[in-house]
Design a protein around this motif. Structure first.
Motif, PDB file in Angstrom:
ATOM      1  N   ARG A   1       0.840  -1.180   0.000  1.00 38.10           N
ATOM      2  CA  ARG A   1       0.000   0.000   0.000  1.00 38.10           C
ATOM      3  C   ARG A   1       0.876   1.229   0.000  1.00 38.10           C
ATOM      4  O   ARG A   1       1.925   1.275   0.611  1.00 38.10           O
ATOM      5  CB  ARG A   1      -0.859  -0.024   1.270  1.00 38.10           C
ATOM      6  CG  ARG A   1      -1.972   0.991   1.245  1.00 38.10           C
ATOM      7  CD  ARG A   1      -2.161   1.670   2.559  1.00 38.10           C
ATOM      8  NE  ARG A   1      -3.539   1.584   3.046  1.00 38.10           N
ATOM      9  CZ  ARG A   1      -3.998   0.603   3.799  1.00 38.10           C
ATOM     10  NH1 ARG A   1      -3.209  -0.396   4.160  1.00 38.10           N
ATOM     11  NH2 ARG A   1      -5.243   0.631   4.220  1.00 38.10           N
ATOM     12  N   LEU A   2       0.415   2.247  -0.737  1.00 39.28           N
ATOM     13  CA  LEU A   2       1.198   3.471  -0.797  1.00 39.28           C
ATOM     14  C   LEU A   2       0.690   4.411   0.295  1.00 39.28           C
ATOM     15  O   LEU A   2      -0.492   4.776   0.291  1.00 39.28           O
ATOM     16  CB  LEU A   2       1.040   4.081  -2.191  1.00 39.28           C
ATOM     17  CG  LEU A   2       2.114   5.065  -2.618  1.00 39.28           C
ATOM     18  CD1 LEU A   2       2.179   5.117  -4.132  1.00 39.28           C
ATOM     19  CD2 LEU A   2       1.836   6.435  -2.086  1.00 39.28           C
ATOM     20  N   ASP A   3       1.561   4.800   1.195  1.00 41.08           N
ATOM     21  CA  ASP A   3       1.160   5.679   2.282  1.00 41.08           C
ATOM     22  C   ASP A   3       1.126   7.137   1.799  1.00 41.08           C
ATOM     23  O   ASP A   3       2.134   7.829   1.761  1.00 41.08           O
ATOM     24  CB  ASP A   3       2.141   5.531   3.447  1.00 41.08           C
ATOM     25  CG  ASP A   3       1.774   6.451   4.605  1.00 41.08           C
ATOM     26  OD1 ASP A   3       0.722   7.128   4.534  1.00 41.08           O
ATOM     27  OD2 ASP A   3       2.536   6.489   5.578  1.00 41.08           O
ATOM     28  N   LEU A   4      -0.072   7.558   1.413  1.00 38.68           N
ATOM     29  CA  LEU A   4      -0.229   8.896   0.841  1.00 38.68           C
ATOM     30  C   LEU A   4       0.376   9.998   1.705  1.00 38.68           C
ATOM     31  O   LEU A   4       1.006  10.920   1.203  1.00 38.68           O
ATOM     32  CB  LEU A   4      -1.717   9.225   0.665  1.00 38.68           C
ATOM     33  CG  LEU A   4      -2.386   8.832  -0.634  1.00 38.68           C
ATOM     34  CD1 LEU A   4      -3.704   9.565  -0.744  1.00 38.68           C
ATOM     35  CD2 LEU A   4      -1.500   9.155  -1.822  1.00 38.68           C
ATOM     36  N   GLY A   5       0.160   9.884   2.996  1.00 33.56           N
ATOM     37  CA  GLY A   5       0.614  10.929   3.909  1.00 33.56           C
ATOM     38  C   GLY A   5       2.123  11.073   3.972  1.00 33.56           C
ATOM     39  O   GLY A   5       2.639  12.015   4.565  1.00 33.56           O
ATOM     40  N   ASP A   6       2.825  10.162   3.341  1.00 37.06           N
ATOM     41  CA  ASP A   6       4.274  10.234   3.325  1.00 37.06           C
ATOM     42  C   ASP A   6       4.812  10.120   1.891  1.00 37.06           C
ATOM     43  O   ASP A   6       5.979   9.784   1.673  1.00 37.06           O
ATOM     44  CB  ASP A   6       4.871   9.106   4.194  1.00 37.06           C
ATOM     45  CG  ASP A   6       6.298   9.412   4.602  1.00 37.06           C
ATOM     46  OD1 ASP A   6       6.536  10.518   5.111  1.00 37.06           O
ATOM     47  OD2 ASP A   6       7.182   8.547   4.396  1.00 37.06           O
ATOM     48  N   TYR A   7       3.915  10.374   0.945  1.00 33.39           N
ATOM     49  CA  TYR A   7       4.286  10.221  -0.468  1.00 33.39           C
ATOM     50  C   TYR A   7       4.524  11.600  -1.060  1.00 33.39           C
ATOM     51  O   TYR A   7       3.638  12.458  -1.097  1.00 33.39           O
ATOM     52  CB  TYR A   7       3.157   9.481  -1.192  1.00 33.39           C
ATOM     53  CG  TYR A   7       3.371   9.281  -2.662  1.00 33.39           C
ATOM     54  CD1 TYR A   7       4.509   8.634  -3.139  1.00 33.39           C
ATOM     55  CD2 TYR A   7       2.433   9.730  -3.585  1.00 33.39           C
ATOM     56  CE1 TYR A   7       4.704   8.448  -4.496  1.00 33.39           C
ATOM     57  CE2 TYR A   7       2.613   9.533  -4.938  1.00 33.39           C
ATOM     58  CZ  TYR A   7       3.754   8.896  -5.396  1.00 33.39           C
ATOM     59  OH  TYR A   7       3.931   8.711  -6.738  1.00 33.39           O
ATOM     60  N   LEU A   8       5.753  11.823  -1.493  1.00 35.17           N
ATOM     61  CA  LEU A   8       6.159  13.162  -1.902  1.00 35.17           C
ATOM     62  C   LEU A   8       5.267  13.803  -2.964  1.00 35.17           C
ATOM     63  O   LEU A   8       4.826  14.938  -2.789  1.00 35.17           O
ATOM     64  CB  LEU A   8       7.615  13.155  -2.364  1.00 35.17           C
ATOM     65  CG  LEU A   8       8.095  14.543  -2.793  1.00 35.17           C
ATOM     66  CD1 LEU A   8       8.380  15.405  -1.585  1.00 35.17           C
ATOM     67  CD2 LEU A   8       9.305  14.445  -3.689  1.00 35.17           C
ATOM     68  N   PRO A   9       4.992  13.126  -4.079  1.00 33.74           N
ATOM     69  CA  PRO A   9       4.161  13.794  -5.090  1.00 33.74           C
ATOM     70  C   PRO A   9       2.813  14.239  -4.540  1.00 33.74           C
ATOM     71  O   PRO A   9       2.304  15.302  -4.890  1.00 33.74           O
ATOM     72  CB  PRO A   9       4.010  12.730  -6.181  1.00 33.74           C
ATOM     73  CG  PRO A   9       5.247  11.908  -6.061  1.00 33.74           C
ATOM     74  CD  PRO A   9       5.523  11.843  -4.588  1.00 33.74           C
ATOM     75  N   TYR A  10       2.255  13.431  -3.668  1.00 30.44           N
ATOM     76  CA  TYR A  10       0.999  13.810  -3.039  1.00 30.44           C
ATOM     77  C   TYR A  10       1.164  15.064  -2.189  1.00 30.44           C
ATOM     78  O   TYR A  10       0.382  16.025  -2.304  1.00 30.44           O
ATOM     79  CB  TYR A  10       0.478  12.661  -2.170  1.00 30.44           C
ATOM     80  CG  TYR A  10      -0.662  13.067  -1.291  1.00 30.44           C
ATOM     81  CD1 TYR A  10      -1.938  13.225  -1.809  1.00 30.44           C
ATOM     82  CD2 TYR A  10      -0.458  13.341   0.068  1.00 30.44           C
ATOM     83  CE1 TYR A  10      -2.997  13.629  -1.004  1.00 30.44           C
ATOM     84  CE2 TYR A  10      -1.504  13.745   0.874  1.00 30.44           C
ATOM     85  CZ  TYR A  10      -2.770  13.891   0.337  1.00 30.44           C
ATOM     86  OH  TYR A  10      -3.797  14.303   1.127  1.00 30.44           O
ATOM     87  N   LEU A  11       2.163  15.087  -1.354  1.00 28.34           N
ATOM     88  CA  LEU A  11       2.358  16.232  -0.453  1.00 28.34           C
ATOM     89  C   LEU A  11       2.642  17.508  -1.240  1.00 28.34           C
ATOM     90  O   LEU A  11       2.187  18.598  -0.883  1.00 28.34           O
ATOM     91  CB  LEU A  11       3.517  15.942   0.505  1.00 28.34           C
ATOM     92  CG  LEU A  11       3.280  14.796   1.490  1.00 28.34           C
ATOM     93  CD1 LEU A  11       4.564  14.447   2.233  1.00 28.34           C
ATOM     94  CD2 LEU A  11       2.169  15.160   2.479  1.00 28.34           C
TER      95      LEU A  11
END
Lengths: 154, 154
Positions: free
Chosen positions: A2-12
DNA sequence: GACATATATTTGCATTGACAAATATTGTAT
DNA sequence: ATACAATATTTGTCAATGCAAATATATGTC
């Protein structure tokens, strides 16, 4: 897996950028312009007389989109196109007096937003963040030049 | 009185974000989806069964736009809407098996892009950058709640 | 329980955006 | 000089976007 959005650079990155953009869009609206228009104006204020291609790269706006933004700004007489500077294919885009004046009225507001975004940051931290964002950009630049990615169809 | 773009945070943020977005758009295209679609899929993979409002906030996509993206994903049977979860106004959005599978095929690619973007960064630096981006976002959040900005008409 | 108010989502509509093709000009090779 | 490829910008076209209005349901008040 699972991709942890809260720690995913492009998301942030997208989340922070969108947040500032939405907020600033509302702010410049009061001056009768859109965010892309503001970007073009401030890019010209920063470096007067750019050509369409340069301006597109500087503002991260596709040139075909840029053409129409420039059309709009030209209609309002905030900028003007000047043709024929040696190379007759190219166009130089210039701020008019009123375009310059409008831009300079908005700049303090823009600086205010930066200040708010960076509140709680020390000067060193802010400088470090900016530097990291430049490195990020450069890293992606290199990717474009090498790795033109293909799907893993397997 | 000039704004130095090369040291202006919103500019650097937008530039880095756009660069990654453009590059990743081309990459996911090979899987038949757009970047906003990817964002929705991965947001659901991260937190299954969200409602439209939540999902819009999480992905930074306006709900009216989101409705149509979800329409598109539903037509391809990558997600499904489920109505009536106590509150009959709301909708819960779920990944289908094939939506989950597609998302999980793309996640490694997404992680690769993050790795490339952060090449040359130490683990500490990367963590610091992410933390700063979270702080930035929170700072803008507070702005929205307080300062609803008005034009200086003077 | 009817009525106003609030919340969740969708739809209408006009604008914006991006890809691809077209146009105009320049540079190069023959 | 002519033909051919390269570069700069614009235009055609259609999908994506975002605001505001509409719809549906829920909640609170009398």
């Amino acid at each position: 897996m699972r991709l942890d959005l809260g720690d995913y650079l492009p998301y942030l990155l997208n989340r922070a950028g969108t947040k500032i953009a939405v907020s600033f869009t509302a702010a410049v609206r009061q001056y009768g312009i859109t965010l892309p228009m503001w970007r073009v104006l401030v890019a010209l204020h920063y470096d007067e007389g750019q050509r369409m291609g340069q301006l597109g790269r500087l503002t991260s706006i596709d040139v075909s989109t840029l053409t129409r933004i420039v059309d709009g700004l030209e209609n309002r007489e905030l900028i003007e196109r000047r043709r024929g500077d040696g190379d007759a294919r190219s166009v130089r885009v210039h701020l008019t007096a009123s375009g310059r004046s409008l831009t300079e009225r908005i700049i303090p507001l823009a600086e205010h937003y930066e200040t708010v975004a960076l509140s709680g940051f020390s000067a060193d931290e802010a400088a470090l963040l900016k530097d990291m964002l430049r490195r990020l950009h450069d890293n992606m630049d290199e990717l474009d030049e090498t790795e033109l990615p293909l799907a893993n169809t397997g």
